[in-house]
Motif scaffolding. Sequence first.
Motif, mmCIF file in Angstrom:
data_model
loop_
_atom_site.group_PDB
_atom_site.id
_atom_site.type_symbol
_atom_site.label_atom_id
_atom_site.label_comp_id
_atom_site.label_asym_id
_atom_site.label_seq_id
_atom_site.Cartn_x
_atom_site.Cartn_y
_atom_site.Cartn_z
ATOM 1 N N LYS A 18 20.528 52.608 6.750
ATOM 2 C CA LYS A 18 20.038 52.682 5.377
ATOM 3 C C LYS A 18 18.741 53.478 5.320
ATOM 4 O O LYS A 18 17.978 53.519 6.275
ATOM 5 C CB LYS A 18 19.747 51.280 4.823
ATOM 6 C CG LYS A 18 20.903 50.318 4.855
ATOM 7 C CD LYS A 18 21.636 50.343 3.579
ATOM 8 C CE LYS A 18 22.728 49.277 3.597
ATOM 9 N NZ LYS A 18 23.572 49.385 2.460
ATOM 10 N N HIS A 19 18.535 54.094 4.172
ATOM 11 C CA HIS A 19 17.238 54.630 3.797
ATOM 12 C C HIS A 19 16.622 53.602 2.855
ATOM 13 O O HIS A 19 17.323 52.746 2.321
ATOM 14 C CB HIS A 19 17.387 55.970 3.074
ATOM 15 C CG HIS A 19 17.920 57.057 3.933
ATOM 16 N ND1 HIS A 19 17.158 57.693 4.883
ATOM 17 C CD2 HIS A 19 19.145 57.629 4.004
ATOM 18 C CE1 HIS A 19 17.889 58.603 5.493
ATOM 19 N NE2 HIS A 19 19.104 58.580 4.978
ATOM 20 N N ASN A 110 14.359 36.173 16.778
ATOM 21 C CA ASN A 110 14.446 34.721 16.651
ATOM 22 C C ASN A 110 15.039 34.293 15.323
ATOM 23 O O ASN A 110 15.843 33.375 15.268
ATOM 24 C CB ASN A 110 13.061 34.088 16.817
ATOM 25 C CG ASN A 110 12.490 34.329 18.192
ATOM 26 O OD1 ASN A 110 13.221 34.472 19.163
ATOM 27 N ND2 ASN A 110 11.183 34.402 18.276
ATOM 28 N N SER A 111 14.603 34.928 14.244
ATOM 29 C CA SER A 111 15.135 34.576 12.931
ATOM 30 C C SER A 111 15.083 35.783 12.002
ATOM 31 O O SER A 111 14.295 36.710 12.205
ATOM 32 C CB SER A 111 14.361 33.404 12.317
ATOM 33 O OG SER A 111 13.073 33.809 11.955
ATOM 34 N N VAL A 112 15.916 35.716 10.971
ATOM 35 C CA VAL A 112 16.006 36.785 9.989
ATOM 36 C C VAL A 112 15.961 36.137 8.611
ATOM 37 O O VAL A 112 16.719 35.207 8.338
ATOM 38 C CB VAL A 112 17.314 37.577 10.154
ATOM 39 C CG1 VAL A 112 17.381 38.714 9.160
ATOM 40 C CG2 VAL A 112 17.468 38.099 11.563
ATOM 41 N N ARG A 113 15.056 36.609 7.762
ATOM 42 C CA ARG A 113 14.953 36.101 6.396
ATOM 43 C C ARG A 113 14.895 37.281 5.452
ATOM 44 O O ARG A 113 14.624 38.408 5.861
ATOM 45 C CB ARG A 113 13.665 35.283 6.217
ATOM 46 C CG ARG A 113 13.600 34.040 7.047
ATOM 47 C CD ARG A 113 12.311 33.285 6.809
ATOM 48 N NE ARG A 113 11.179 34.053 7.349
ATOM 49 C CZ ARG A 113 9.969 34.085 6.802
ATOM 50 N NH1 ARG A 113 9.709 33.434 5.695
ATOM 51 N NH2 ARG A 113 9.008 34.782 7.353
ATOM 52 N N PHE A 114 15.122 37.021 4.174
ATOM 53 C CA PHE A 114 14.923 38.048 3.176
ATOM 54 C C PHE A 114 14.219 37.453 1.973
ATOM 55 O O PHE A 114 14.214 36.249 1.757
ATOM 56 C CB PHE A 114 16.251 38.714 2.765
ATOM 57 C CG PHE A 114 17.156 37.834 1.968
ATOM 58 C CD1 PHE A 114 17.107 37.829 0.575
ATOM 59 C CD2 PHE A 114 18.084 37.020 2.590
ATOM 60 C CE1 PHE A 114 17.940 37.017 -0.159
ATOM 61 C CE2 PHE A 114 18.918 36.212 1.874
ATOM 62 C CZ PHE A 114 18.850 36.207 0.487
ATOM 63 N N CYS A 125 17.754 45.390 -4.101
ATOM 64 C CA CYS A 125 17.036 45.613 -2.842
ATOM 65 C C CYS A 125 16.159 44.404 -2.556
ATOM 66 O O CYS A 125 16.189 43.428 -3.282
ATOM 67 C CB CYS A 125 16.197 46.886 -2.911
ATOM 68 S SG CYS A 125 14.799 46.791 -4.024
ATOM 69 N N GLY A 126 15.378 44.481 -1.496
ATOM 70 C CA GLY A 126 14.485 43.387 -1.152
ATOM 71 C C GLY A 126 13.749 43.662 0.139
ATOM 72 O O GLY A 126 13.837 44.746 0.709
ATOM 73 N N THR A 127 13.061 42.643 0.614
ATOM 74 C CA THR A 127 12.291 42.723 1.848
ATOM 75 C C THR A 127 13.002 41.910 2.924
ATOM 76 O O THR A 127 13.336 40.745 2.703
ATOM 77 C CB THR A 127 10.871 42.167 1.626
ATOM 78 O OG1 THR A 127 10.231 42.942 0.614
ATOM 79 C CG2 THR A 127 10.053 42.226 2.899
ATOM 80 N N LEU A 128 13.231 42.524 4.056
ATOM 81 C CA LEU A 128 13.832 41.851 5.199
ATOM 82 C C LEU A 128 12.709 41.450 6.145
ATOM 83 O O LEU A 128 11.857 42.273 6.494
ATOM 84 C CB LEU A 128 14.821 42.774 5.902
ATOM 85 C CG LEU A 128 15.668 42.143 6.979
ATOM 86 C CD1 LEU A 128 16.688 41.188 6.339
ATOM 87 C CD2 LEU A 128 16.408 43.214 7.758
ATOM 88 N N GLU A 139 7.962 42.870 8.402
ATOM 89 C CA GLU A 139 8.553 42.954 7.077
ATOM 90 C C GLU A 139 8.966 44.393 6.803
ATOM 91 O O GLU A 139 8.166 45.316 6.950
ATOM 92 C CB GLU A 139 7.571 42.480 6.008
ATOM 93 C CG GLU A 139 7.258 41.007 6.103
ATOM 94 C CD GLU A 139 6.476 40.481 4.914
ATOM 95 O OE1 GLU A 139 6.288 41.227 3.931
ATOM 96 O OE2 GLU A 139 6.062 39.312 4.968
ATOM 97 N N PHE A 140 10.205 44.562 6.394
ATOM 98 C CA PHE A 140 10.750 45.866 6.049
ATOM 99 C C PHE A 140 11.055 45.849 4.558
ATOM 100 O O PHE A 140 11.964 45.163 4.112
ATOM 101 C CB PHE A 140 11.993 46.163 6.877
ATOM 102 C CG PHE A 140 11.743 46.083 8.358
ATOM 103 C CD1 PHE A 140 11.035 47.070 9.013
ATOM 104 C CD2 PHE A 140 12.190 44.997 9.097
ATOM 105 C CE1 PHE A 140 10.787 46.988 10.378
ATOM 106 C CE2 PHE A 140 11.956 44.908 10.461
ATOM 107 C CZ PHE A 140 11.254 45.903 11.104
ATOM 108 N N ASP A 141 10.283 46.621 3.791
ATOM 109 C CA ASP A 141 10.383 46.614 2.334
ATOM 110 C C ASP A 141 11.460 47.574 1.839
ATOM 111 O O ASP A 141 11.803 48.555 2.504
ATOM 112 C CB ASP A 141 9.043 47.019 1.708
ATOM 113 C CG ASP A 141 7.943 46.022 2.011
ATOM 114 O OD1 ASP A 141 8.238 44.817 2.043
ATOM 115 O OD2 ASP A 141 6.796 46.459 2.225
ATOM 116 N N ASP A 142 11.948 47.279 0.640
ATOM 117 C CA ASP A 142 12.879 48.146 -0.090
ATOM 118 C C ASP A 142 14.165 48.434 0.675
ATOM 119 O O ASP A 142 14.643 49.564 0.699
ATOM 120 C CB ASP A 142 12.198 49.460 -0.502
ATOM 121 C CG ASP A 142 11.047 49.229 -1.456
ATOM 122 O OD1 ASP A 142 11.133 48.281 -2.251
ATOM 123 O OD2 ASP A 142 10.069 50.001 -1.418
#
Length: 170
Positions: A18-19, A110-114, A125-128, A139-142
Motif C-alpha cells: 500500500k501507499h 508482539n501485537s497489532v492494533r489499529f 483509512c487509519g493508523t496501524l 505507528e503507521f498513519d494513513d
Amino acid sequence: MAYPEGLLGEDEHVIVHKHPHWKMLVLPVLILFVVVGGGSYLAALAAATGWRMIAWVGLAVVGAVLIIWFTLAPLVRWRTTHFVVTTHRLMVREGVFTRSGIDIPMSRINSVRFRHGLLDRLVGCGTLIVESASDEPLEFDDIPNVEQVHTLLYREVNDDPRDDWDWEER
C-alpha cells in the motif's frame, strides 16, 4: 505497482502493498487550485498595467515554486512511500532523495492494533500500531483499509504452518 520481487527473499511473497491513503493529497490539491486561481486573477489584474510582462513572469515564478513545493513534493513523497507486508516481515520505505526504511520480522511482532476516527472511517483509512521487541510501539498513519491490513497482518503473525489444513492429504 507491485513491490520489486528482487528485494524479497527466495521464499518470501508480498501479501499487502500500500501507499498512504489519498487523503494526504487533499491539501496539496487545494493549494494547487488556490495558486492557479489566485495567479490567474492577479495576471488578469496586471494585464491592464504597463509592466504586465514583468508581473506575469514574477507570478509564473512564484506560482511554479509554490506548486513544486506544496503540490508536487507531497505527491512524489506519497508515491515513494511503501507499506509492505510479506510472508516474513513488515516493511516501510519512504523518501525521495534520502530513503529510509524499517523491517520488522514477523517473529518479532508482539501485537497489532489499529485506530481510526470518524473522518478516517469515512474515507477508509487509519493508523496501524505495531508492537514489537522495540521499546515503544510503531505507528503507521494513513494506511488504506486499515482493518483489513490489521487482520491480514495478525493472521501472518500468528500463522503456524502446523495449523494449515492440507485437503489433499486427508
